[in-house]
Design a protein around this motif. Structure first.
Motif, short mmCIF file in Angstrom:
data_model
loop_
_atom_site.label_atom_id
_atom_site.label_comp_id
_atom_site.label_asym_id
_atom_site.label_seq_id
_atom_site.Cartn_x
_atom_site.Cartn_y
_atom_site.Cartn_z
N HIS A 279 0.99 -1.25 -0.02
CA HIS A 279 -0.13 0.13 0.01
C HIS A 279 0.81 1.24 0.01
O HIS A 279 1.91 1.36 0.42
CB HIS A 279 -0.99 0.09 1.22
CG HIS A 279 -1.96 -1.10 1.37
ND1 HIS A 279 -2.18 -1.91 2.24
CD2 HIS A 279 -2.55 -1.78 0.38
CE1 HIS A 279 -3.09 -2.92 2.16
NE2 HIS A 279 -3.06 -2.85 0.87
N VAL A 280 0.15 2.38 -0.75
CA VAL A 280 0.86 3.49 -0.59
C VAL A 280 0.18 4.64 0.28
O VAL A 280 -0.92 4.53 -0.02
CB VAL A 280 1.04 4.25 -2.01
CG1 VAL A 280 1.85 5.68 -1.86
CG2 VAL A 280 1.60 3.19 -3.03
N THR A 281 0.75 5.10 1.17
CA THR A 281 0.08 5.66 2.38
C THR A 281 0.57 7.15 2.57
O THR A 281 -0.07 8.00 3.34
CB THR A 281 0.19 4.99 3.77
OG1 THR A 281 1.37 4.81 3.88
CG2 THR A 281 -0.51 3.75 3.57
N GLY A 282 1.60 7.51 1.85
CA GLY A 282 2.14 8.82 2.07
C GLY A 282 1.95 9.48 0.50
O GLY A 282 2.57 9.01 -0.27
N PHE A 283 1.69 10.57 0.57
CA PHE A 283 1.55 11.39 -0.77
C PHE A 283 1.96 12.87 -0.58
O PHE A 283 1.47 13.48 0.58
CB PHE A 283 0.03 11.52 -1.28
CG PHE A 283 -0.30 10.13 -1.38
CD1 PHE A 283 -1.00 9.31 -0.50
CD2 PHE A 283 -0.02 9.57 -2.69
CE1 PHE A 283 -1.51 8.01 -0.75
CE2 PHE A 283 -0.66 8.31 -2.89
CZ PHE A 283 -1.23 7.36 -1.65
N THR A 284 2.89 13.30 -1.44
CA THR A 284 3.02 14.83 -1.71
C THR A 284 2.09 15.16 -2.76
O THR A 284 2.45 14.57 -3.84
CB THR A 284 4.63 15.29 -1.67
OG1 THR A 284 5.26 14.95 -0.62
CG2 THR A 284 4.71 16.55 -2.26
N ILE A 285 1.43 16.09 -2.81
CA ILE A 285 0.36 16.28 -3.90
C ILE A 285 0.67 17.73 -4.19
O ILE A 285 0.27 18.64 -3.52
CB ILE A 285 -1.02 16.14 -3.53
CG1 ILE A 285 -1.41 14.85 -3.03
CG2 ILE A 285 -1.93 16.56 -4.66
CD1 ILE A 285 -2.67 14.58 -2.55
N ALA B 50 11.64 9.31 -1.56
CA ALA B 50 12.05 8.88 -2.61
C ALA B 50 12.84 7.37 -2.59
O ALA B 50 12.72 6.58 -3.60
CB ALA B 50 13.14 9.60 -3.20
N ASP B 51 12.94 6.85 -1.50
CA ASP B 51 13.61 5.76 -1.36
C ASP B 51 12.87 4.51 -0.58
O ASP B 51 13.50 3.64 -0.21
CB ASP B 51 15.18 5.66 -1.10
CG ASP B 51 15.28 6.27 0.12
OD1 ASP B 51 16.48 5.85 0.79
OD2 ASP B 51 14.64 7.18 0.58
N VAL B 52 11.48 4.96 -0.38
CA VAL B 52 10.54 3.88 0.13
C VAL B 52 9.26 3.88 -0.59
O VAL B 52 8.79 4.78 -1.16
CB VAL B 52 10.29 4.33 1.78
CG1 VAL B 52 11.26 4.32 2.59
CG2 VAL B 52 9.62 5.80 1.85
N ASP B 53 8.69 2.85 -0.64
CA ASP B 53 7.70 2.21 -1.64
C ASP B 53 6.31 2.85 -1.07
O ASP B 53 5.27 2.92 -1.83
CB ASP B 53 7.57 0.65 -1.43
CG ASP B 53 8.74 0.26 -2.42
OD1 ASP B 53 9.07 -0.83 -2.11
OD2 ASP B 53 9.28 0.94 -3.31
N VAL B 54 6.15 3.39 0.29
CA VAL B 54 4.92 3.78 0.73
C VAL B 54 4.73 5.14 0.43
O VAL B 54 3.55 5.78 0.74
CB VAL B 54 4.84 3.56 2.27
CG1 VAL B 54 5.00 2.08 2.48
CG2 VAL B 54 5.94 4.30 3.09
N TYR B 55 5.37 5.88 -0.29
CA TYR B 55 5.76 7.38 -0.57
C TYR B 55 5.28 7.64 -2.01
O TYR B 55 6.15 6.88 -2.83
CB TYR B 55 6.56 8.16 -0.08
CG TYR B 55 6.39 8.58 1.27
CD1 TYR B 55 5.40 9.67 1.96
CD2 TYR B 55 7.15 7.62 2.35
CE1 TYR B 55 5.51 9.95 3.04
CE2 TYR B 55 6.82 8.09 3.70
CZ TYR B 55 6.29 9.02 4.08
OH TYR B 55 6.02 9.37 5.57
N GLU B 56 4.57 8.61 -2.57
CA GLU B 56 4.67 9.09 -3.91
C GLU B 56 4.29 10.41 -4.09
O GLU B 56 3.69 10.96 -3.14
CB GLU B 56 3.49 8.31 -4.43
CG GLU B 56 3.68 6.93 -5.01
CD GLU B 56 2.54 6.00 -5.77
OE1 GLU B 56 1.40 6.66 -5.88
OE2 GLU B 56 3.00 4.91 -6.27
N VAL B 57 4.71 11.30 -5.16
CA VAL B 57 4.58 12.51 -5.19
C VAL B 57 3.66 12.62 -6.58
O VAL B 57 3.67 11.82 -7.68
CB VAL B 57 5.83 13.13 -5.78
CG1 VAL B 57 5.62 14.54 -5.92
CG2 VAL B 57 7.04 13.20 -4.53
N LEU B 58 2.37 13.19 -6.28
CA LEU B 58 1.32 13.23 -7.32
C LEU B 58 1.49 14.58 -8.02
O LEU B 58 1.47 15.76 -7.27
CB LEU B 58 0.04 12.93 -6.61
CG LEU B 58 0.01 11.43 -6.06
CD1 LEU B 58 -1.66 11.38 -5.59
CD2 LEU B 58 0.41 10.42 -6.76
#
Lengths: 88, 440
Positions: free
Chosen positions: B100-106, B337-345
């Motif tokens: 699961h991805v639970t952290g987002f920079t939007i 950037a180096d963990v799978d739970v975060y994404e930048v949208l």
């Protein structure tokens, strides 16, 4: 051989740590620490190899007397039972 | 010696207590930072996470056994970096594999109402998230978060240039029953009392990071708002005050270069007059990052470090804290950037791993499930420590990434000087907080 928890060996530059992969705290995840020989004993025991045979394997593989090998096997097996990696 | 905090659990499980052997020649570990306090000397082990107090009147030699057992004293030949590598390998191994991805920079928009000369996004295409994309982002987050709590950081451009997108995304999450909290990086211009209320109520914003570049004249010149509002400085400070009174945490970020250092000295006085004593107000003081040759550099790194440390001491003198508490776990990752739970949208629905993005760093988009695994893995590639790192007390707190554009700044003199000073502040505050709790 039945294991109580899902776990795996992690190689830390020649030392091995058995870690639980279940949902638990960091400290609970580290089940036991082993050197190279300990890992061999653990793997054999978990594969259902009787303790006496593991002792014989150690005697074949290493320059060690029977008493030392037996003590090592007993110790590792006891630690595994205590850590819940194996069941009696 | 008094143990303020024990070793963190994973380090403790791996290394246990070191056996004391009388007659062995011990030395202080390189992974130790000391800070004087009113009650004695605090010792912090940057790898084990242990915080100890050596009370006034006691000497190191009296406490040799205790310090050995806690790994503060180690044999001469002890290899700290090997121990650190082992701990990091173990930390990576025990990290739960989350799908699961639970952290987002939007990024709600890359547009902004300010024109700061140091902005790394200057010259980038200005894209604003459409209502439809916002709806799609909400649906995407609900889908990939697996029902876990979501953390959002609103970013831009100036994210508050597009509050409608934030409304739509948060509404979608609420309707989907997704629990979420958020924070925002903003220049504060649009953070009016009304918007603060909306942000806390609807977007679950708990904190805001606001850059303040100097006192009024410097600030106005730096920000160069498109509104050409001569009262912008006072407006932002007033917005901050309202936000604090409403219960929002606000961290004022003071970006330092040689041109504004003296002015920041005066700014700290102004901020203290206004906000010292208010709950939830923090100040972080950081060097301006080198962007396109626009930074006024100090003559030496040491001068930069000394300036920042001086400014930090000044704000601490007013009782103003930096944001960030004592982190006791040794790091096993660098950032999101180096963990799978975060994404930048991005505003157009593309996804990347780092907000300092370049178009070629996109790993996918919210409309397709395939990801550029090669790029994702490239972000995780750690570079080896520099030779100087073996002597640095901060090494356990550093993870260097091959791809990080800032990696060249690491292990420079000013980074370690400032880093140690920051750590000492955190140690002191952690000790004081614990003391207050015990006395309460």
């Amino acid at each position: 051989m039945k294991s109580k928890a899902n776990w795996m060996f992690v190689n830390l530059e020649g030392e091995y740590v058995a870690v639980s992969v279940g949902e638990s705290t960091d400290a609970q995840r580290v089940l036991m620490k082993l050197n190279e020989t300990g890992k061999i004993i653990a793997e054999n025991y978990l594969n259902g190899i009787p303790k006496e045979e593991i002792v014989l394997k150690l005697l074949d593989e290493y320059e060690v007397d029977e008493q030392t090998a037996t003590r090592s096997v007993e110790r590792i097996v006891r630690q595994m039972l205590e850590a819940g990696i194996a069941e009696a | 010696m008094k143990e303020i905090y024990p070793a963190v659990s994973l380090a403790s499980a791996l290394f246990g207590r070191q056996r004391y052997e009388k007659g062995t020649e011990y030395r202080l570990t390189k992974h130790c930072v000391r800070a004087e306090c009113e009650d004695g000397t605090l010792f912090f082990h940057t790898m084990m996470g242990t915080l100890l107090l050596l009370e006034k009147g006691r000497s190191l030699s009296d406490q040799e056994q205790a310090l050995v057992e806690a790994w503060f004293l180690v044999p001469k030949e002890h290899d700290e970096m090997k121990a650190l590598r082992k701990l990091r390998a173990l930390a990576c191994a025990v990290q739960p594999n989350s799908r699961h991805v639970t952290g987002f920079t939007i990024l709600t928009t890359t547009d902004c109402n300010a024109r700061c000369f140091y902005c790394y996004e200057a010259g980038c295409k200005r894209i604003t998230m459409s209502k439809q994309t916002a709806r799609d982002v909400g649906a995407y987050i609900a889908r990939v978060s697996g029902g876990e709590q979501v953390k959002i950081h609103w970013f831009g451009g100036e994210p508050l240039c597009n509050p409608e997108a934030m409304d739509i995304i948060c509404d979608a999450l609420s309707k989907a029953g997704i629990s979420f909290v958020s924070s925002v990086t903003t220049n504060g211009y649009y953070l009016t009392p009304e918007l603060t209320e909306r942000a806390m109520r609807d977007w679950h914003v708990t904190g805001a990071l606001i850059a303040i570049d100097g006192t009024k004249e410097v600030y106005q010149r730096t920000k160069a708002y498109i509104e050409r509002d001569e009262t912008a400085y006072e407006r932002v400070l007033s917005n901050i005050e309202h936000a604090l009174d409403a219960g929002l945490m606000v961290c004022a970020r003071l970006n330092v270069d040689e041109a504004n250092a003296d002015d920041l000295n005066v700014l700290i006085d102004e901020l203290a007059e206004r906000y010292a004593g208010k709950q939830g107000f923090y100040v972080n003081i950081t060097p301006l990052q080198e962007i396109k040759g626009r930074i006024h550099h100090f003559a030496t790194e040491r001068e930069l470090a000394e300036t920042i440390i001086r400014l930090r001491r000044k704000k601490s003198g007013y009782g103003i804290r930096s944001l960030g508490k004592l982190e006791r776990k040794a790091r096993s990752n660098h950032c999101m950037a180096d963990v799978d739970v975060y994404e930048v949208l991005m505003p157009d629905g593309r996804i990347c791993k780092c907000e300092h993005f370049a178009d070629e760093e996109m790993i996918g988009n919210i409309y397709a499930s395939d990801r550029d695994q090669e790029k994702i893995d490239a972000w995780k590639k750690q570079r080896a420590f520099y030779p100087e790192c073996t002597e640095c007390a901060l090494a356990p707190r550093c993870v260097l990434l091959e791809k990080c554009e800032r990696v060249g700044e690491c292990c420079t003199e000013h980074v370690s000087l400032i880093g140690v000073d920051e750590l000492k502040e955190q140690m002191l505050l952690a000790y004081q907080d614990q003391k207050m709790e015990r006395n309460a």
